[in-house]
Scaffold this motif. Structure first.
Motif, mmCIF file in Angstrom:
data_model
loop_
_atom_site.group_PDB
_atom_site.id
_atom_site.type_symbol
_atom_site.label_atom_id
_atom_site.label_comp_id
_atom_site.label_asym_id
_atom_site.label_seq_id
_atom_site.Cartn_x
_atom_site.Cartn_y
_atom_site.Cartn_z
ATOM 1 N N ASN A 106 -3.511 -8.539 -0.534
ATOM 2 C CA ASN A 106 -3.161 -7.430 0.350
ATOM 3 C C ASN A 106 -1.677 -7.088 0.253
ATOM 4 O O ASN A 106 -1.310 -5.912 0.213
ATOM 5 C CB ASN A 106 -3.531 -7.768 1.795
ATOM 6 C CG ASN A 106 -3.294 -6.602 2.713
ATOM 7 O OD1 ASN A 106 -3.971 -5.589 2.617
ATOM 8 N ND2 ASN A 106 -2.312 -6.723 3.579
ATOM 9 N N THR A 107 -0.823 -8.096 0.209
ATOM 10 C CA THR A 107 0.613 -7.857 0.138
ATOM 11 C C THR A 107 0.995 -7.141 -1.151
ATOM 12 O O THR A 107 1.746 -6.155 -1.128
ATOM 13 C CB THR A 107 1.383 -9.184 0.258
ATOM 14 O OG1 THR A 107 1.036 -9.805 1.501
ATOM 15 C CG2 THR A 107 2.879 -8.961 0.203
ATOM 16 N N LEU A 108 0.456 -7.616 -2.268
ATOM 17 C CA LEU A 108 0.770 -6.966 -3.541
ATOM 18 C C LEU A 108 0.225 -5.542 -3.605
ATOM 19 O O LEU A 108 0.903 -4.635 -4.091
ATOM 20 C CB LEU A 108 0.249 -7.809 -4.702
ATOM 21 C CG LEU A 108 0.985 -9.146 -4.901
ATOM 22 C CD1 LEU A 108 0.295 -9.987 -5.962
ATOM 23 C CD2 LEU A 108 2.438 -8.920 -5.238
ATOM 24 N N GLY A 127 1.136 0.237 -3.358
ATOM 25 C CA GLY A 127 0.836 1.475 -2.649
ATOM 26 C C GLY A 127 2.082 2.124 -2.061
ATOM 27 O O GLY A 127 2.170 3.345 -1.975
ATOM 28 N N GLY A 128 3.054 1.315 -1.658
ATOM 29 C CA GLY A 128 4.299 1.852 -1.129
ATOM 30 C C GLY A 128 5.197 2.442 -2.198
ATOM 31 O O GLY A 128 6.014 3.318 -1.925
ATOM 32 N N LEU A 129 5.054 1.955 -3.409
ATOM 33 C CA LEU A 129 5.894 2.444 -4.505
ATOM 34 C C LEU A 129 5.414 3.779 -5.063
ATOM 35 O O LEU A 129 6.202 4.563 -5.573
ATOM 36 C CB LEU A 129 5.940 1.415 -5.640
ATOM 37 C CG LEU A 129 6.655 0.103 -5.326
ATOM 38 C CD1 LEU A 129 6.507 -0.868 -6.483
ATOM 39 C CD2 LEU A 129 8.121 0.352 -5.021
ATOM 40 N N PRO A 156 -0.172 9.839 -0.036
ATOM 41 C CA PRO A 156 -0.414 9.555 1.385
ATOM 42 C C PRO A 156 -1.329 8.355 1.587
ATOM 43 O O PRO A 156 -2.400 8.261 0.997
ATOM 44 C CB PRO A 156 -1.081 10.830 1.904
ATOM 45 C CG PRO A 156 -0.713 11.882 0.924
ATOM 46 C CD PRO A 156 -0.548 11.190 -0.397
ATOM 47 N N ASN A 157 -0.873 7.422 2.406
ATOM 48 C CA ASN A 157 -1.646 6.239 2.778
ATOM 49 C C ASN A 157 -2.068 5.412 1.567
ATOM 50 O O ASN A 157 -3.014 4.639 1.637
ATOM 51 C CB ASN A 157 -2.861 6.645 3.619
ATOM 52 C CG ASN A 157 -3.339 5.517 4.516
ATOM 53 O OD1 ASN A 157 -2.621 4.541 4.733
ATOM 54 N ND2 ASN A 157 -4.536 5.632 5.038
ATOM 55 N N GLY A 158 -1.388 5.555 0.453
ATOM 56 C CA GLY A 158 -1.712 4.783 -0.745
ATOM 57 C C GLY A 158 -3.071 5.092 -1.319
ATOM 58 O O GLY A 158 -3.668 4.261 -2.012
ATOM 59 N N VAL A 168 -3.803 1.753 -3.478
ATOM 60 C CA VAL A 168 -4.053 0.493 -2.766
ATOM 61 C C VAL A 168 -5.428 -0.051 -3.145
ATOM 62 O O VAL A 168 -5.581 -1.258 -3.376
ATOM 63 C CB VAL A 168 -3.920 0.683 -1.242
ATOM 64 C CG1 VAL A 168 -4.350 -0.567 -0.497
ATOM 65 C CG2 VAL A 168 -2.490 1.058 -0.882
ATOM 66 N N GLU A 169 -6.414 0.833 -3.233
ATOM 67 C CA GLU A 169 -7.747 0.388 -3.616
ATOM 68 C C GLU A 169 -7.725 -0.272 -4.993
ATOM 69 O O GLU A 169 -8.315 -1.332 -5.194
ATOM 70 C CB GLU A 169 -8.739 1.559 -3.625
ATOM 71 C CG GLU A 169 -9.126 2.063 -2.262
ATOM 72 C CD GLU A 169 -8.152 3.078 -1.686
ATOM 73 O OE1 GLU A 169 -7.059 3.261 -2.260
ATOM 74 O OE2 GLU A 169 -8.474 3.664 -0.654
ATOM 75 N N ALA A 170 -7.044 0.366 -5.939
ATOM 76 C CA ALA A 170 -6.953 -0.192 -7.291
ATOM 77 C C ALA A 170 -6.259 -1.551 -7.263
ATOM 78 O O ALA A 170 -6.698 -2.494 -7.934
ATOM 79 C CB ALA A 170 -6.208 0.765 -8.215
ATOM 80 N N GLY A 171 -5.196 -1.665 -6.470
ATOM 81 C CA GLY A 171 -4.496 -2.943 -6.351
ATOM 82 C C GLY A 171 -5.350 -4.021 -5.720
ATOM 83 O O GLY A 171 -5.353 -5.175 -6.175
ATOM 84 N N LEU A 172 -6.092 -3.659 -4.678
ATOM 85 C CA LEU A 172 -6.975 -4.638 -4.027
ATOM 86 C C LEU A 172 -8.088 -5.093 -4.971
ATOM 87 O O LEU A 172 -8.393 -6.287 -5.065
ATOM 88 C CB LEU A 172 -7.573 -4.045 -2.745
ATOM 89 C CG LEU A 172 -6.625 -3.856 -1.567
ATOM 90 C CD1 LEU A 172 -7.302 -3.051 -0.462
ATOM 91 C CD2 LEU A 172 -6.130 -5.186 -1.039
ATOM 92 N N ILE A 173 -8.684 -4.131 -5.669
ATOM 93 C CA ILE A 173 -9.767 -4.474 -6.603
ATOM 94 C C ILE A 173 -9.236 -5.361 -7.724
ATOM 95 O O ILE A 173 -9.847 -6.381 -8.069
ATOM 96 C CB ILE A 173 -10.438 -3.197 -7.150
ATOM 97 C CG1 ILE A 173 -11.201 -2.491 -6.028
ATOM 98 C CG2 ILE A 173 -11.379 -3.530 -8.312
ATOM 99 C CD1 ILE A 173 -11.616 -1.068 -6.364
ATOM 100 N N ALA A 174 -8.087 -4.993 -8.281
ATOM 101 C CA ALA A 174 -7.499 -5.805 -9.355
ATOM 102 C C ALA A 174 -7.162 -7.204 -8.865
ATOM 103 O O ALA A 174 -7.421 -8.199 -9.559
ATOM 104 C CB ALA A 174 -6.251 -5.120 -9.904
#
Length: 124
Positions: free
Chosen positions: A55-57, A62-64, A68-70, A74-80
């Motif tokens: 979640n942190t990564l 998503g912040g970078l 809007p709202n990642g 964020v989904e791609a990061g969570l899945i990866a």
């Protein structure tokens, strides 16, 4: 009032700093636990430490990226992150979509209704 004026006001009262840090921490833990519940719903599980890292990564990524709202990022990061932690990709995708639906996509809908209700009653 400027942003620095707000910071000075908050910094002058330690209980406000504690409230901000505690509230932010609890909000992130709620998101992390919802990801764990979504994984459980699709028949998988991951440790709290893994969920915190993933979640942190994903939140940093998503912040970078300026969307809007990642959205999507964020989904791609969570899945990866989940797949690299050993969760099968199809279950990681399902769990992330369940979690993001309830934490990112639905809240603006009932938030809009709440805002409209508050405006009708002249609360804001």
């Amino acid at each position: 009032m400027t942003i620095w004026g707000n910071v000075k006001t908050i910094a002058a009262e330690p209980h406000k700093i504690v409230s901000i840090v505690a509230g932010s921490t609890l909000a992130q833990l709620a998101v992390i636990f919802s990801l764990g519940a979504s994984l459980h719903a699709v028949g998988e599980q991951a440790s709290i430490a893994t969920l915190i890292c993933v979640n942190t990564l994903a939140a940093i990524i998503g912040g970078l990226i300026p969307v809007p709202n990642g959205l999507g990022v964020v989904e791609a990061g969570l899945i990866a992150g989940l797949t690299s932690a050993g969760i099968p990709e199809d279950q990681a995708v399902a769990a992330v979509l369940i979690q993001r639906t309830f934490t990112a996509y639905l809240p603006p809908i009932w938030g809009w209704f709440t805002l409209a209700w508050m405006r009708r009653r002249e609360y804001i």
